[in-house]
Design a protein around this motif. Structure first.
Motif, short mmCIF file in Angstrom:
data_model
loop_
_atom_site.label_atom_id
_atom_site.label_comp_id
_atom_site.label_asym_id
_atom_site.label_seq_id
_atom_site.Cartn_x
_atom_site.Cartn_y
_atom_site.Cartn_z
N THR A 167 -11.71 1.62 -5.68
CA THR A 167 -10.75 0.72 -5.02
C THR A 167 -10.86 -0.69 -5.59
O THR A 167 -9.85 -1.38 -5.78
N PHE A 203 0.83 -1.21 0.00
CA PHE A 203 0.00 0.00 0.00
C PHE A 203 0.87 1.26 0.00
O PHE A 203 0.48 2.29 -0.56
N GLU A 254 0.66 4.15 -2.71
CA GLU A 254 0.47 5.50 -2.19
C GLU A 254 1.56 6.45 -2.71
O GLU A 254 1.28 7.57 -3.18
N ASN A 288 -6.21 1.18 1.93
CA ASN A 288 -5.22 1.75 2.85
C ASN A 288 -4.45 2.91 2.19
O ASN A 288 -4.18 3.94 2.82
N ALA A 289 -4.07 2.72 0.92
CA ALA A 289 -3.33 3.78 0.21
C ALA A 289 -4.20 5.02 0.03
O ALA A 289 -3.76 6.15 0.27
N THR A 305 -5.54 -3.25 0.22
CA THR A 305 -4.29 -2.54 -0.05
C THR A 305 -4.58 -1.18 -0.68
O THR A 305 -3.99 -0.16 -0.30
N VAL A 306 -5.50 -1.16 -1.64
CA VAL A 306 -5.86 0.10 -2.29
C VAL A 306 -6.57 1.02 -1.30
O VAL A 306 -6.31 2.23 -1.26
#
Length: 500
Positions: free
Chosen positions: A49, A24, A28, A65-66, A62-63
């Motif tokens: 996402t 992530f 990011e 969180n970023a 993961t997306v």
């Protein structure tokens, strides 16, 4: 907005489990960099996402969180019904993060640059000249594109676009669109007395590319190339990049000092000269010096590069014959440019070369970029053949003469205690020679404070000049702009003096 309509290609993002950085964080960081670099712009929508996770082959969390981290930092915002978008006021990169990024990501360093390029560090090159918006007084080296006959140009282009695509979408010859070469040949014969065949005319991306092509073809490391001083330093840099040794010859009121040339130079590969309208002094090389220069070139077996960048604009007296016309052999290469005659964005120029150089130059041009844009070449051909070009030049010649007089008179009335601005026989600018006690830098800074642009003549000196001067362009500015700007310049300069 769907993913396929996005400006930024999210499939260019790469994340890897082999990288010790969390996935992530990788995602990011790459989105943040894209925003800072304006590859992702304010207001642009990011994919959902779910969509991005599927596209990159990673978990949706993961997306998420970023995205959450970027939203927390103020880079993106999620609005109901509008999706996730880049904010208008995202934070700029910090100095520390920029330095850290530079240190970790740059693998090609300045030490890897060629010695020839590193030699250019001694020169001032401003590559930001394009995209500066509307010309402001007294920006130099540009024609009056406000008066360009746009309607006729647009009509010719529209007509061509309505024709079969193969008439303008196919490649053209590396040496140029053949009807344009013919039109230039005919025009030069009438207007400049240059006798040439269409085959000898090579169309280029402006005069600067003509210089580059000749440097690639003719120059070996260590070859001597002679230049006027002051002179067109940007041409000299091209020859320096090719490995040439630059030798300078002084210029006076009669142009290049040929006597000095004969005394000091017994051997040279090439000499670059602007005889019709010297750059930047706008003097004219006298007839006797032209004859002496051609004699010297023949004795020393030197090629002459005659740059006639705006020889069309002469306001007093008859123009002298070109060196190309006067030469008894084929050692003079003649260069011209349409960007100085019509409008700056028209990157089309030409050179007239001896028969034996046509194929070699065409080969080099083909290897570099194949040819100049075909559509512009085709439209310019019609523009010349329909008489629009000649009419425009005649009209601008009269207009520029009037504007030069207005600038001279305004300077005489309002700037006499700062500089001397004598009239010249041609060109698109004048030189303001500074009075004793007037500092060039202070005058240019004062001018900039009131949105006026002045170029120092020293930018085009190879050696320290004896007298300071600044360049006043006048072609694109109407009479009211000229007078009001001269008054503003006077006020700004004396105000800066009083504040010192």
């Amino acid at each position: 907005m769907t993913g396929k309509h996005l400006r930024f290609q999210f499939e260019s993002i790469t994340v890897s489990t082999q990288d010790p950085t969390a996935l992530f964080r990788q995602l990011e960081n790459q989105i943040r960099e894209a925003i800072w670099q304006e590859r992702l712009r304010a207001g642009e929508r990011l994919p959902s996402t779910r969509h991005l996770a599927k596209q990159l082959g990673i978990a949706r969390n993961t997306v998420i969180n970023a995205y959450e981290q970027l939203a927390l930092e103020g880079f993106i915002v999620t609005l109901r019904g509008s999706g996730t978008r880049v904010t208008d006021n995202f934070p700029p990169p910090s100095k520390d993060s920029t330095q850290e990024s530079d240190a970790s990501s740059i693998s090609i360093k300045q030490a890897d640059f060629s010695e020839r390029y590193q030699a250019l560090a001694n020169h001032e090159i401003d590559i930001s000249q394009g995209g500066q918006g509307t010309a402001r007084p007294f920006r130099a080296n540009i024609p009056n594109y406000f008066e360009f006959p746009r309607a006729q140009w647009a009509q010719l282009m529209s007509k061509k676009l309505r024709q079969k695509p193969d008439s303008w979408m196919e490649r053209v010859h590396a040496c140029g669109y053949e009807p344009l070469r013919s039109a230039i040949s005919s025009y030069l014969g009438v207007s400049r007395g240059v006798s040439t065949t269409a085959e000898q005319v090579i169309v280029t991306a402006g005069a600067q590319q003509a210089i580059e092509l000749l440097a690639k073809l003719l120059i070996n490391p260590g070859d001597i190339v002679c230049f006027e001083d002051p002179g067109y330093t940007h041409a000299a840099m091209v020859f320096e990049l090719a490995g040439a040794k630059i030798v300078t010859i002084p210029v006076d009121e009669d142009g290049l000092d040929v006597d000095e040339l004969q005394k000091t130079i017994s051997e040279a590969k090439l000499l670059y000269v602007t005889p019709a309208n010297h750059f930047p002094l706008c003097t004219t090389l006298s007839q006797s010096r032209r004859q002496a220069l051609l004699k010297w070139a023949k004795e020393t077996d030197t090629i002459i590069l005659e740059d006639d960048y705006n020889g069309e604009y002469r306001y007093r007296g008859r123009p002298l014959p070109t060196l190309h016309t006067m030469a008894s052999d084929d050692r003079v290469i003649y260069i011209g440019s349409f960007s100085k005659l019509l409008f700056p964005a028209l990157r089309l120029g030409y050179m007239v070369v001896p028969q034996q150089l046509i194929e070699p130059l065409g080969t080099i041009r083909w290897l570099l970029d194949r040819h100049s844009p075909a559509l512009e070449q085709i439209v310019l051909t019609d523009f010349i053949n329909h008489g629009h070009f000649s009419r425009h030049i005649r009209r601008m010649r009269s207009l520029y003469s009037e504007r030069q007089k207005a600038l001279v008179n305004a300077a005489k009335e309002h700037l006499a205690d700062i500089l001397e601005l004598p009239p010249l026989d041609g060109g698109l600018h004048l030189i303001g020679w500074l009075n004793a006690g007037v500092e060039q830098k202070q005058l240019i800074t004062a001018a900039a404070s009131v949105d006026i642009e002045l170029l120092p003549t020293s930018q085009f000196n190879f050696k320290t000049p004896q007298r300071g001067g600044v360049i006043f362009g006048y072609a694109p500015y109407n009479l009211e702009q000229i007078v009001s700007s001269v008054k503003k310049l006077r006020t700004a300069y004396w105000q800066s003096k009083n504040e010192c």
